[in-house]
Design an enzyme around this catalytic site. Structure first.
Site, short mmCIF file in Angstrom:
data_model
loop_
_atom_site.label_atom_id
_atom_site.label_comp_id
_atom_site.label_asym_id
_atom_site.label_seq_id
_atom_site.Cartn_x
_atom_site.Cartn_y
_atom_site.Cartn_z
N GLY A 34 0.89 -1.19 -0.05
CA GLY A 34 0.18 -0.16 0.03
C GLY A 34 0.76 1.22 -0.07
N ALA A 35 0.97 2.11 -1.08
CA ALA A 35 1.54 3.11 -1.07
C ALA A 35 0.97 4.51 -1.06
CB ALA A 35 2.51 3.13 -2.51
N ASP A 58 2.12 -1.54 -4.62
CA ASP A 58 0.65 -1.02 -4.74
C ASP A 58 0.11 -1.40 -5.88
OD1 ASP A 58 -0.87 1.44 -3.21
OD2 ASP A 58 -1.66 1.18 -4.95
N ARG A 107 -10.84 6.14 5.93
CA ARG A 107 -12.10 6.66 6.33
C ARG A 107 -12.55 8.09 5.91
NH1 ARG A 107 -13.21 6.87 12.47
NH2 ARG A 107 -11.30 7.38 12.83
N ASN A 120 -12.28 -3.39 2.88
CA ASN A 120 -10.88 -3.66 3.30
C ASN A 120 -10.62 -4.97 3.69
OD1 ASN A 120 -10.16 -0.94 2.70
ND2 ASN A 120 -10.28 -0.39 4.96
N THR A 144 -4.42 -1.91 8.39
CA THR A 144 -5.71 -1.23 7.77
C THR A 144 -6.72 -1.53 8.67
OG1 THR A 144 -4.69 -2.27 5.46
CG2 THR A 144 -7.02 -1.76 5.86
N ASN A 145 -7.58 -0.62 8.45
CA ASN A 145 -8.74 -0.50 9.43
C ASN A 145 -9.92 -1.44 8.78
OD1 ASN A 145 -8.10 0.92 11.68
ND2 ASN A 145 -8.13 2.84 10.50
N ARG A 176 -1.40 9.08 21.43
CA ARG A 176 -2.41 10.21 21.17
C ARG A 176 -2.61 10.45 22.66
NH1 ARG A 176 -6.04 7.82 16.21
NH2 ARG A 176 -4.70 8.93 14.54
N HIS A 200 -9.03 -0.66 18.45
CA HIS A 200 -8.68 0.44 17.88
C HIS A 200 -10.07 1.35 17.29
CE1 HIS A 200 -6.13 3.49 15.95
NE2 HIS A 200 -6.41 3.10 14.80
#
Length: 335
Positions: A34-35, A58, A107, A120, A144-145, A176, A200
């Site tokens: 994934g780029a 990618d 998202r 995904n 990845t989500n 965070r 997450h």
């Protein structure tokens, strides 16, 4: 000058003709699938920290090649010796020590991480199967989500032991929380250690009692209302950035969090970090990937630490795990 150059050429030539002085070395290689913004930034972090050679892949042909070339042209300026290669062919990732999956749709405002599950999930399963075919000895890190569910899918698709497949999440969420604590108290973020468990997403479980400033729990440094405000901001940390950016999500901090995992594994640093790991009874949870403190090393997830949690925190962790388990059951149809 001519004499100097001649001497240099003679020296290198002599080395190349002396078998005993020419070591056979294999540099570590990381494949980043994934780029997009996260993958490209991660490739930059890995190379500029001189951790490993990077293959950036990618499906959009030209994108990874262009990013890799751009980063390669900065190599002399950043003073590292790592190679960067862009490709759309999984065969070029062969022999990777670590495969990081960042590919997927980001998202958009109003979307939850779970909204991305089917789109995904198909990408992660396909990427895992193709990558493992060329790098059967690799460790896998999923970015990845929805992250916890995607990590489970990658584990199932890979056929590897669960110790060799893990997800990046808790490090980012803890970073965070660390940042918000630092800003609230006006102290250096280097003095702050934060801990966040769980999925997450909105049901993550920040732990104020295990979050400290130079060893002092934040529960002794701020009132309950302030802590709860920071906890809620942490839970919505990703959505806050998505809302501000409108057309994408966070990538600098996610790339840094993933790079820390890569560094810990390649250098076998045995660091205790919150990652999405497979549970086999820890915290009274089984057959689920979720964020917990784990010791990472060259073997992947080497041990999982069970913290002493309050009844409320343990209940929150179980609620988080149940949501992940529901998503996982839905996603298993993609295998």
């Amino acid at each position: 000058m001519i004499f100097l150059l001649s001497s240099i050429y003679q020296w290198f030539g002599a080395m190349s003709l002396t078998p005993s002085s020419t070591p056979i070395c294999k540099a570590a290689q990381v494949a980043v699938i994934g780029a997009g913004n996260v993958g490209s930034t991660l490739a930059q972090r890995i190379a500029e920290k001189n951790l490993a050679n990077v293959v950036l892949l990618d499906v959009v042909d030209g994108r990874p090649q262009g990013v890799a070339l751009d980063l390669l042209e900065a190599r002399g300026l950043e003073e590292h010796d790592r190679t960067l290669r862009g490709t759309s062919n999984y065969a070029d990732t062969a022999g990777s020590d670590i495969v990081v999956i960042t590919a997927g749709f980001p998202r958009k405002p109003g979307m939850s991480r779970d909204d991305l599950l089917k789109m995904n999930g198909e990408i992660v399963v396909d990427a895992t199967r193709k990558a493992i075919a060329h790098s059967p000895n690799a460790l896998f890190i999923v970015v990845t989500n929805p992250l916890d569910v995607m990590t489970y899918l990658a584990w199932k698709a890979s056929g590897l032991s669960p110790q060799r497949v893990m997800g990046m999440a808790g490090i980012l969420d803890s970073a965070r929380f660390q940042t918000f604590i630092s800003l609230e108290l006006g102290v250096s973020s280097s003095d702050v250690d934060a801990m966040v468990l769980g999925s997450h997403g909105d049901l993550m479980v920040p732990l104020p009692q295990y979050s400290t400033v130079n060893g002092i729990p934040i529960t002794e440094l701020m009132d309950a209302a302030s802590i709860e405000r920071l906890v809620e901001r942490t839970r919505n940390g990703g959505a806050e950035i998505v809302g501000l950016m409108k057309t994408g999500g966070a990538y600098y901090a996610p790339a840094s969090a993933t790079c820390l995992m890569v560094e810990t594994i390649l250098r076998n640093r045995s660091r205790l970090l919150p990652v999405a790991a497979y549970l086999t009874g820890q915290y009274h949870l089984e057959d689920v990937y979720i964020g917990v403190p784990a010791r990472l090393g060259c073997g992947g997830v080497e041990t999982i630490l069970e913290l002493s949690l309050s009844d409320a925190d343990l209940a929150a962790l179980h609620k988080s795990a149940e949501a992940v388990r529901r998503g996982t059951q839905e996603a298993l149809a993609l295998l």
